[in-house]
Design an enzyme around this catalytic site. Sequence first.
Site, PDB file in Angstrom:
ATOM      1  N   HIS A 167      26.595  22.561  85.307  1.00  0.00           N
ATOM      2  CA  HIS A 167      26.344  21.628  84.204  1.00  0.00           C
ATOM      3  C   HIS A 167      26.212  20.211  84.745  1.00  0.00           C
ATOM      4  CE1 HIS A 167      27.450  23.925  80.331  1.00  0.00           C
ATOM      5  NE2 HIS A 167      26.839  24.700  81.195  1.00  0.00           N
ATOM      6  N   TYR A 177      30.872  17.329  72.802  1.00  0.00           N
ATOM      7  CA  TYR A 177      32.147  16.817  72.301  1.00  0.00           C
ATOM      8  C   TYR A 177      31.832  15.992  71.055  1.00  0.00           C
ATOM      9  CZ  TYR A 177      34.346  17.926  76.824  1.00  0.00           C
ATOM     10  OH  TYR A 177      34.836  18.568  77.944  1.00  0.00           O
ATOM     11  N   PRO A 232      43.604  19.128  76.509  1.00  0.00           N
ATOM     12  CA  PRO A 232      42.424  19.735  77.137  1.00  0.00           C
ATOM     13  C   PRO A 232      41.129  18.937  76.994  1.00  0.00           C
ATOM     14  CG  PRO A 232      43.077  20.968  75.178  1.00  0.00           C
ATOM     15  CD  PRO A 232      44.131  19.941  75.405  1.00  0.00           C
ATOM     16  N   LYS A 274      41.001  18.767  82.348  1.00  0.00           N
ATOM     17  CA  LYS A 274      41.619  18.399  83.618  1.00  0.00           C
ATOM     18  C   LYS A 274      42.739  19.335  84.085  1.00  0.00           C
ATOM     19  CE  LYS A 274      39.327  15.071  85.009  1.00  0.00           C
ATOM     20  NZ  LYS A 274      38.285  16.089  85.121  1.00  0.00           N
ATOM     21  N   TYR A 311      35.613  12.264  84.500  1.00  0.00           N
ATOM     22  CA  TYR A 311      35.398  13.626  84.014  1.00  0.00           C
ATOM     23  C   TYR A 311      35.133  14.584  85.173  1.00  0.00           C
ATOM     24  CZ  TYR A 311      33.568  17.238  80.802  1.00  0.00           C
ATOM     25  OH  TYR A 311      33.361  18.393  80.093  1.00  0.00           O
TER      26      TYR A 311
HETATM   27  P1  RFL Z   1      49.849  28.648  84.164  1.00  0.00           P
HETATM   28  O1  RFL Z   1      48.404  29.049  84.044  1.00  0.00           O
HETATM   29  O2  RFL Z   1      50.561  28.315  82.913  1.00  0.00           O
HETATM   30  O3  RFL Z   1      50.616  29.773  84.973  1.00  0.00           O
HETATM   31  C1  RFL Z   1      52.009  29.816  85.046  1.00  0.00           C
HETATM   32  C2  RFL Z   1      52.423  31.248  85.287  1.00  0.00           C
HETATM   33  O4  RFL Z   1      53.841  31.308  85.454  1.00  0.00           O
HETATM   34  C3  RFL Z   1      54.352  32.410  84.713  1.00  0.00           C
HETATM   35  N1  RFL Z   1      55.762  32.165  84.402  1.00  0.00           N
HETATM   36  C4  RFL Z   1      56.787  32.768  85.040  1.00  0.00           C
HETATM   37  N2  RFL Z   1      56.814  33.682  86.049  1.00  0.00           N
HETATM   38  C5  RFL Z   1      58.036  34.101  86.478  1.00  0.00           C
HETATM   39  N3  RFL Z   1      59.224  33.671  85.924  1.00  0.00           N
HETATM   40  C6  RFL Z   1      59.236  32.755  84.928  1.00  0.00           C
HETATM   41  N4  RFL Z   1      60.385  32.349  84.394  1.00  0.00           N
HETATM   42  C7  RFL Z   1      57.983  32.274  84.445  1.00  0.00           C
HETATM   43  N5  RFL Z   1      57.616  31.386  83.485  1.00  0.00           N
HETATM   44  C8  RFL Z   1      56.275  31.328  83.479  1.00  0.00           C
HETATM   45  C9  RFL Z   1      53.446  32.495  83.494  1.00  0.00           C
HETATM   46  O5  RFL Z   1      53.463  33.799  82.895  1.00  0.00           O
HETATM   47  C10 RFL Z   1      52.099  32.137  84.106  1.00  0.00           C
HETATM   48  O6  RFL Z   1      51.400  33.293  84.551  1.00  0.00           O
HETATM   49  O7  RFL Z   1      49.986  27.339  85.112  1.00  0.00           O
HETATM   50  P2  RFL Z   1      49.091  26.885  86.352  1.00  0.00           P
HETATM   51  O8  RFL Z   1      48.902  27.987  87.336  1.00  0.00           O
HETATM   52  O9  RFL Z   1      49.690  25.606  86.807  1.00  0.00           O
HETATM   53  O10 RFL Z   1      47.638  26.604  85.740  1.00  0.00           O
HETATM   54  C11 RFL Z   1      47.407  25.568  84.809  1.00  0.00           C
HETATM   55  C12 RFL Z   1      46.245  25.938  83.868  1.00  0.00           C
HETATM   56  O11 RFL Z   1      46.497  27.231  83.334  1.00  0.00           O
HETATM   57  C13 RFL Z   1      46.067  24.921  82.737  1.00  0.00           C
HETATM   58  O12 RFL Z   1      46.260  23.610  83.210  1.00  0.00           O
HETATM   59  C14 RFL Z   1      44.667  24.994  82.082  1.00  0.00           C
HETATM   60  O13 RFL Z   1      44.462  26.216  81.445  1.00  0.00           O
HETATM   61  C15 RFL Z   1      44.470  23.836  81.095  1.00  0.00           C
HETATM   62  N6  RFL Z   1      43.167  23.880  80.397  1.00  0.00           N
HETATM   63  C16 RFL Z   1      42.002  23.439  81.021  1.00  0.00           C
HETATM   64  N7  RFL Z   1      42.027  22.987  82.295  1.00  0.00           N
HETATM   65  C17 RFL Z   1      40.869  22.634  82.937  1.00  0.00           C
HETATM   66  O14 RFL Z   1      40.931  22.195  84.108  1.00  0.00           O
HETATM   67  N8  RFL Z   1      39.618  22.749  82.333  1.00  0.00           N
HETATM   68  C18 RFL Z   1      39.506  23.206  81.051  1.00  0.00           C
HETATM   69  O15 RFL Z   1      38.390  23.359  80.561  1.00  0.00           O
HETATM   70  C19 RFL Z   1      40.720  23.534  80.323  1.00  0.00           C
HETATM   71  N9  RFL Z   1      40.678  24.002  79.069  1.00  0.00           N
HETATM   72  C20 RFL Z   1      43.101  24.353  79.078  1.00  0.00           C
HETATM   73  C21 RFL Z   1      41.830  24.400  78.432  1.00  0.00           C
HETATM   74  C22 RFL Z   1      44.253  24.775  78.403  1.00  0.00           C
HETATM   75  C23 RFL Z   1      44.155  25.218  77.100  1.00  0.00           C
HETATM   76  N10 RFL Z   1      45.334  25.633  76.446  1.00  0.00           N
HETATM   77  C24 RFL Z   1      45.566  26.983  76.104  1.00  0.00           C
HETATM   78  C25 RFL Z   1      46.445  24.727  76.405  1.00  0.00           C
HETATM   79  C26 RFL Z   1      41.724  24.827  77.123  1.00  0.00           C
HETATM   80  C27 RFL Z   1      42.900  25.211  76.438  1.00  0.00           C
HETATM   81  C28 RFL Z   1      42.752  25.638  74.997  1.00  0.00           C
HETATM   82  C1  PHB Z   2      36.597  25.326  77.522  1.00  0.00           C
HETATM   83  O1  PHB Z   2      35.483  25.790  77.759  1.00  0.00           O
HETATM   84  O2  PHB Z   2      37.564  26.066  77.215  1.00  0.00           O
HETATM   85  C2  PHB Z   2      36.805  23.859  77.572  1.00  0.00           C
HETATM   86  C3  PHB Z   2      35.782  23.041  78.019  1.00  0.00           C
HETATM   87  C4  PHB Z   2      35.976  21.666  78.061  1.00  0.00           C
HETATM   88  C5  PHB Z   2      37.184  21.134  77.659  1.00  0.00           C
HETATM   89  C6  PHB Z   2      38.199  21.952  77.226  1.00  0.00           C
HETATM   90  C7  PHB Z   2      38.025  23.332  77.173  1.00  0.00           C
HETATM   91  O3  PHB Z   2      37.339  19.780  77.669  1.00  0.00           O
END
Ligand code: RFL
Ligand code: PHB
Length: 396
Positions: A76, A201, A293, A297, A384
């Site tokens: 993108h 957005y 989100p 980041k 970004y």
């Molecule tokens: P995770 O992915 O939360 O993984 C943590 C893992 O630890 C486990 N855990 C345990 N294991 C053993 N013992 C315990 N006591 C434990 N407690 C927890 C959990 O089961 C899990 O498997 O953290 P990590 O690895 O640091 O990764 C971070 C990312 O997952 C997170 O920052 C992103 O998903 C955020 N996010 C986005 N980030 C981006 O860079 N680009 C995006 O487009 C983006 N979109 C998003 C997002 C997060 C979203 N939500 C759900 C808040 C969109 C959404 C809607």
């Molecule tokens: C996504 O595709 O889940 C997504 C993309 C951009 C964002 C947040 C989430 O800023």
Amino acid sequence: MSNVKRTRVAIVGAGPSGLLLSKLLDDHGIDSIVLERRSREHVEARVRAGLLEWSTVELLNEAGVGERMMREGLLHGGFALAFDGRMHRIDLEGLAGRPMLVYGQTEIERDLADATGDQVVWNAHDVAIHDVDGSAPRVTYSADGTHNELRCEFIAGCDGYHGVTRKSVPTGRIAHYERTYPFGWLGILADVPPVGDELIYANHADGFALCSMRSRARSRYYVQCALDDRIENWPDERFWAELKGRLPAEQAARVVEGPSIEKSIAPLRSFVAEPMRFGRLFLVGDAAHIVPPTGAKGLNLAAADVRVLHEGLVEYCRNGRTTLIDEYSERALSRVWKATRFSWWFTTLMHKFSDDAFTRKLQLAELDYLAESPAASRALAENYTGLPFAAQRRAD
Ligand code: RFL
Ligand code: PHB
């Protein structure tokens, strides 16, 4: 009686940060064990991030897990801001010299789990960390009905915001900075073609909306909702109507509706734990910081932490030098705070916080300024697509 095992690095959590760290360490001949409380199926089914900075893409390639990503990911070069019934494109490649890649976190988890193999203990329960302020830390856990003790040199807390590692640090040794937002995001996944080739957005008087995607046949959409809202209140018809109402007419007309295959509500929060180290425990990714989100980041910051930490652990394991692991927290945090600022700013610009007409006029004026000013657009594009990494302060 405990089953005693040894490893150099005990990693708690098999999200993207835990699995990527384990893979990179393994590539350098450093053994680690990853303890994950959920099953592999559960972890791979959690729909989360979708947008990767180029530095994240490079790190995944460096770790040897980028083959499918490069084949299936969508490049993108820009995205659109929609406001006041119109669209303004932010040309990421032209303004910042870098594109983004659309590739779902679920796919990254799959690629990493395939590559990490038996270093991961899935369904590990009652994980507890011990003696991190000494030189011989331990992690205890139960799995398959046995009680286990893992003796190690370092512990990486990759267990997300709700994990156990950060909470095990004595009160007062790590400061917490937090902001909650008075709304959430309702997200749906549907097997319908996206509205266009790029993300949109949208700032609207009724609230924020985002058009994203996972592939040319799978769309990911979000609308701002109340913090206490429930998915039962959002049958698909209501979601589609709300989404279309928040987009300019031309884009709304292009929305292809279809049954949702996933629907969830996420609260929005900014959180930073500082420092990101306590003794031999390093906090990584969401365990140390959360961003709303809006700026895409979270996953990218988690990958950036892993980059900095693995460099430090490799240096230590090669020649016993602690220079880089001693710099971990400072180097990671300088980028984390800038991403925290950006995510807060973009969230504030795009969402409805209240009915206050003055605030709305200011948002529209700033969006108009962004559309007119290459300097303002460049600042958005630079943040970004991801800011540069702080240089290492090597003492040798
Ligand atoms: P995770 O992915 O939360 O993984 C943590 C893992 O630890 C486990 N855990 C345990 N294991 C053993 N013992 C315990 N006591 C434990 N407690 C927890 C959990 O089961 C899990 O498997 O953290 P990590 O690895 O640091 O990764 C971070 C990312 O997952 C997170 O920052 C992103 O998903 C955020 N996010 C986005 N980030 C981006 O860079 N680009 C995006 O487009 C983006 N979109 C998003 C997002 C997060 C979203 N939500 C759900 C808040 C969109 C959404 C809607
Ligand atoms: C996504 O595709 O889940 C997504 C993309 C951009 C964002 C947040 C989430 O800023």
